[in-house]
Structure formats: structure tokens, C-alpha cells
Motif scaffolding. Structure first.
Motif, PDB file in Angstrom:
ATOM      1  N   ALA A  66       0.846  -1.151  -0.108  1.00 45.21           N
ATOM      2  CA  ALA A  66      -0.193  -0.231  -0.102  1.00 45.21           C
ATOM      3  C   ALA A  66       0.822   1.214   0.052  1.00 45.21           C
ATOM      4  O   ALA A  66       1.845   1.307   0.686  1.00 45.21           O
ATOM      5  CB  ALA A  66      -0.935  -0.089   1.133  1.00 45.21           C
TER       6      ALA A  66
ATOM      7  N   TYR B 290       0.764   5.207   0.562  1.00 44.56           N
ATOM      8  CA  TYR B 290      -0.043   6.660   0.956  1.00 44.56           C
ATOM      9  C   TYR B 290       0.786   7.808   0.776  1.00 44.56           C
ATOM     10  O   TYR B 290       1.978   8.090   0.948  1.00 44.56           O
ATOM     11  CB  TYR B 290      -0.438   6.488   2.583  1.00 44.56           C
ATOM     12  CG  TYR B 290      -1.227   5.416   2.877  1.00 44.56           C
ATOM     13  CD1 TYR B 290      -2.792   5.917   3.273  1.00 44.56           C
ATOM     14  CD2 TYR B 290      -1.029   4.145   2.876  1.00 44.56           C
ATOM     15  CE1 TYR B 290      -3.293   4.933   3.784  1.00 44.56           C
ATOM     16  CE2 TYR B 290      -1.946   3.104   3.271  1.00 44.56           C
ATOM     17  CZ  TYR B 290      -3.305   3.581   3.565  1.00 44.56           C
ATOM     18  OH  TYR B 290      -4.022   2.748   4.053  1.00 44.56           O
TER      19      TYR B 290
ATOM     20  N   ARG C 277      -4.636   6.996   0.893  1.00 45.76           N
ATOM     21  CA  ARG C 277      -3.991   5.751   0.261  1.00 45.76           C
ATOM     22  C   ARG C 277      -4.265   5.831  -1.396  1.00 45.76           C
ATOM     23  O   ARG C 277      -5.455   6.166  -1.813  1.00 45.76           O
ATOM     24  CB  ARG C 277      -4.768   4.333   0.683  1.00 45.76           C
ATOM     25  CG  ARG C 277      -4.207   3.120  -0.273  1.00 45.76           C
ATOM     26  CD  ARG C 277      -4.590   1.749   0.412  1.00 45.76           C
ATOM     27  NE  ARG C 277      -3.989   0.796  -0.331  1.00 45.76           N
ATOM     28  CZ  ARG C 277      -4.281  -0.300  -0.111  1.00 45.76           C
ATOM     29  NH1 ARG C 277      -4.866  -0.827   1.216  1.00 45.76           N
ATOM     30  NH2 ARG C 277      -3.810  -1.611  -0.757  1.00 45.76           N
TER      31      ARG C 277
END
Length: 394
Positions: free
Chosen positions: A385, A387, A392
Motif C-alpha cells: 500500500a 499513502y 491511500r
């Protein structure tokens, strides 16, 4: 004031050589900055994200990219029209962010205003899911010099021409300056030992750029070009494959950063059978000398930055994190020191609110399954992930 609480995380903050375990992190959604960390007494937030014991680290700051050129070709396809170049530049920016790069410095596009325009669009919110940018606009080179191959260099042949070109570049929206002190691996008509821009010309570039509060990067692979760049007072030297002991000491004294771009050499070697022999031979020679030069610079204490030279042959935009692995395997850096090169990149670019995860800094971070301090290959995770400012993006 909206806030997001990230819970059950293990933190590598980019500053300390340790993992802080079982923490929460509070992010202000209005500013995108980190408000606090803690291990108990979780504060109220509008939204909670449970990271389930995963590891977070700062987003990568990559100080050497060429987003408009094509890494699937030996020459970058620098003569492509502006529509083709723009389409692939946007694609490459998306790939960089997905790979974990949240901030980039451009080091040359094949159309002079391309990275400047893309930066403007990103700042205005009209180009999303891409890294934030420090565009260089036109790189400065001599007539027929390195960079002309890509169709984006500004040919200057005197200090006065340099002054005019740098001022024009900044008037157009550039936020840094790139100068060509030597030939390069991808230039068919020169080599690394041939000096290009001279000290008086580069000194003017430094003077004009520093007066704007920005930094100068010098493409310099061998001598006497490396020495010329040092004498000119540039802020970072890119590549630096043939460093002498004297130059290492001078770089230390002048606090000049070094951007190794190891992956650019590595990919050329790996794909050597797909490249012209002259280009492969140059890369092989650079690799032999370059790993040793950069190892000596590292041991001496020169601050190394993170830069991939993405866009060079087979040096794509999805595999940026391999650079960390090469720093460890080829240069002998510790895992922490390799990861710290991204923080050094933020320092070089004067991005005081980026490069680390601390209170008051922007919440640009990656979420990983494994501890990057134990194994830097953890950053290569394809489905991590990503960010930016606490939101995100991938």
C-alpha cells in the motif's frame, strides 16, 4: 477537523535503525501531516485503519528520473513526438508511485516543458496518483553534448549563455538545474572521460540556481568532469563511477551528495545482448570501476542519495526499490544505510517535511508485509500500500 488513526503498525521512521512495534499513528486529513504516535490510549479519530501488524516506512524520494523516455529501447526514443512522450510520462509517474516513490526529481525530459507542465498539473490536482515532483526543465549541455540524444537539452557554450538559459528555465517553472559535465554511456559520439561543460559555465549555473534557493545536479561519470563539477560547487553528482581519493575528500569538504544510480548499470548488463556492443562495453567498464568508487565514497562518509535513472535502457519505473538491494549487495551498505539514502534525497532537495515519519511531517508512507531493516527486498513487494498525505493511492 477530520483525522485518521492508523493502528496496529510497526514503524520504521527513516531516522532510527530500529522498528518501533505495536504503535498507532494519528494523521490530520486536512493538512496530510502526522499529529502523533503512541502505543496505548488511542485518540479519537473520524476513521480508523487497522494495519494488522504490518510495517510502515517513509515513501521513497527518488532524485534521478527521466519520465518521458522509453526504457524498452537502447536510446530512450528521445525523438518521439510530444503526445507520445506525455502519454508515457504519465504512465511512468503512475508506475513510480505504485512502486513506492512518493517524490521525484526530474533530470531531463525529451521535451523542455514536459516535466514542468506535469508538475503544474499535479499541484493543481488535475494529475492524480503520481509522485510530487521537482522538475528540471531543460538540462544544460554543450553543443552536441550529452542529453541532446533525448531531444531535451539546452545547448550553451559560454558563461553568458548559461546564465540566460538557467534564468529562462526558471522563468518557465523549473525547480532545479541539471548540468552535463561529461559524456555518458548512452551517447554514441562521446565517452565518460571527455569533459563537456567547463567550470566557469557550471559555476554560473550554480550561482543562478542557488540564488533561487534550488539545487544543481551534475551528470559526471569520469574525470576530468567529476573534478570540474566539484570545483563548480554543484550540490549533487550523479553516477560518479571513477572517483579519486582526492575527489572523495573534496566532496566531503564541500558537502556534495552522490547519486549512484546503480540500477541503471545493472539493467544494461542484464540486458546486454539486446543493446549495441558499444553501449554494453561502456556499461561494463563503468560497472567495474563504479561499484568500487561508490563503495569508497560510502566508507568515507559521503552522503549517498536514492536515484534510479529510470528511463535508461531496461531501467523501468516499476522496480525502483531494487536500488536498495544493489546498494547492499554491490556496495556493502547496511540495510539501514541503504534505506537512509531516501532521507538524504529529501535533505538534498530541501524537503523538510518529507523523507521521515515523525510528528509534523507529511504522512507519505508504504505498508509492507515484512521488516525492511531485516531485508531491504521487503520494499520490492508488488502489492504494498502507498499513502500520500495520509491518503491511500495504491
Amino acid at each position: 477537523m477530520s483525522k485518521t488513526l492508523f493502528t496496529n503498525l510497526n514503524l520504521f521512521d527513516g531516522v532510527h535503525n530500529k522498528i518501533s512495534r505495536n504503535l498507532w499513528m494519528l494523521v490530520n486529513n486536512n493538512t496530510g501531516k502526522i499529529e502523533d504516535f503512541g502505543s496505548d490510549n488511542e485518540p479519537f479519530a473520524d476513521k480508523t485503519v487497522n494495519l494488522h501488524g504490518k510495517y510502515i516506512m517513509p515513501g521513497i524520494v527518488n532524485v534521478h528520473t527521466h519520465v518521458s523516455i522509453d526504457p524498452r529501447t537502447p536510446d530512450g526514443d528521445g525523438n518521439a513526438d510530444i503526445v507520445t512522450s506525455t502519454v508515457r510520462a504519465v504512465k511512468h509517474l503512475h508506475q513510480l508511485l505504485k512502486s513506492g516513490v512518493t517524490y521525484v526529481r526530474g533530470c531531463g525530459c525529451n521535451h523542455e516543458m514536459l516535466d514542468i507542465t506535469l508538475n503544474k498539473l499535479q499541484r493543481e490536482g488535475r494529475l492524480t496518483k503520481v509522485p510530487r515532483m521537482v522538475p528540471c526543465g531543460k538540462p544544460m549541455t554543450m553543443t552536441g553534448g550529452h542529453g541532446i540524444l533525448f531531444g531535451g537539452g539546452d545547448e550553451v557554450d559560454s558563461p553568458d549563455e548559461m546564465r540566460k538559459a538557467v534564468r529562462t528555465n526558471f522563468a518557465n517553472g523549473a525547480k532545479c538545474t541539471k548540468v552535463m559535465a561529461t559524456g555518458g554511456v548512452m551517447s554514441v559520439n562521446d565517452n565518460m572521460t571527455q569533459p563537456q561543460l567547463k567550470v566557469p559555465e557550471m559555476k554560473v549555473a550554480v550561482e543562478e540556481t542557488h540564488s533561487k534557493g534550488f539545487v544543481v545536479a551534475a551528470h559526471a561519470e569520469a574525470n576530468p568532469g567529476i573534478m570540474n563539477a566539484i570545483k563548480a560547487g554543484v550540490d549533487s553528482i550523479e553516477h560518479c563511477f571513477y572517483l579519486t581519493s582526492q575527489e572523495i575528500q573534496m566532496m566531503l569538504n564541500k558537502k556534495i551528495y552522490l547519486t549512484p544510480t546503480l540500477i541503471a548499470l545493472w539493467t544494461i548488463i542484464v540486458h546486454g545482448d539486446e543493446l549495441p556492443k558499444w553501449e554494453l562495453n561502456k556499461a561494463l567498464d563503468c560497472m567495474h570501476h563504479g561499484f568500487d568508487s561508490i563503495h569508497r565514497a560510502y566508507k568515507a562518509g559521503i552522503p549517498l542519495t536514492f536515484g534510479t535513472d529510470s528511463g535508461c535502457p531496461y531501467d523501468g519505473f516499476t522496480n525502483s526499490a531494487i536500488e536498495f538491494q544493489l546498494m547492499v549487495d554491490k556496495i556493502g551498505m547496511t540495510n539501514f544505510d541503504a534505506l537512509e539514502t531516501s532521507r538524504n534525497s529529501a535533505k538534498l532537495l530541501k524537503l523538510k517535511d518529507y523523507g521521515t515519519l515523525q510528528k509534523g511531517k507529511y504522512a507519505d508512507f508504504l505498508v509492507l508485509n515484512h521488516d525492511p531493516l531485516q531485508n531491504v527486498k521487503a520494499v520490492q513487494q508488488a502489492d504494498k500500500a502507498v499513502y500520500q498525505h495520509g491518503k491511500r493511492e495504491y
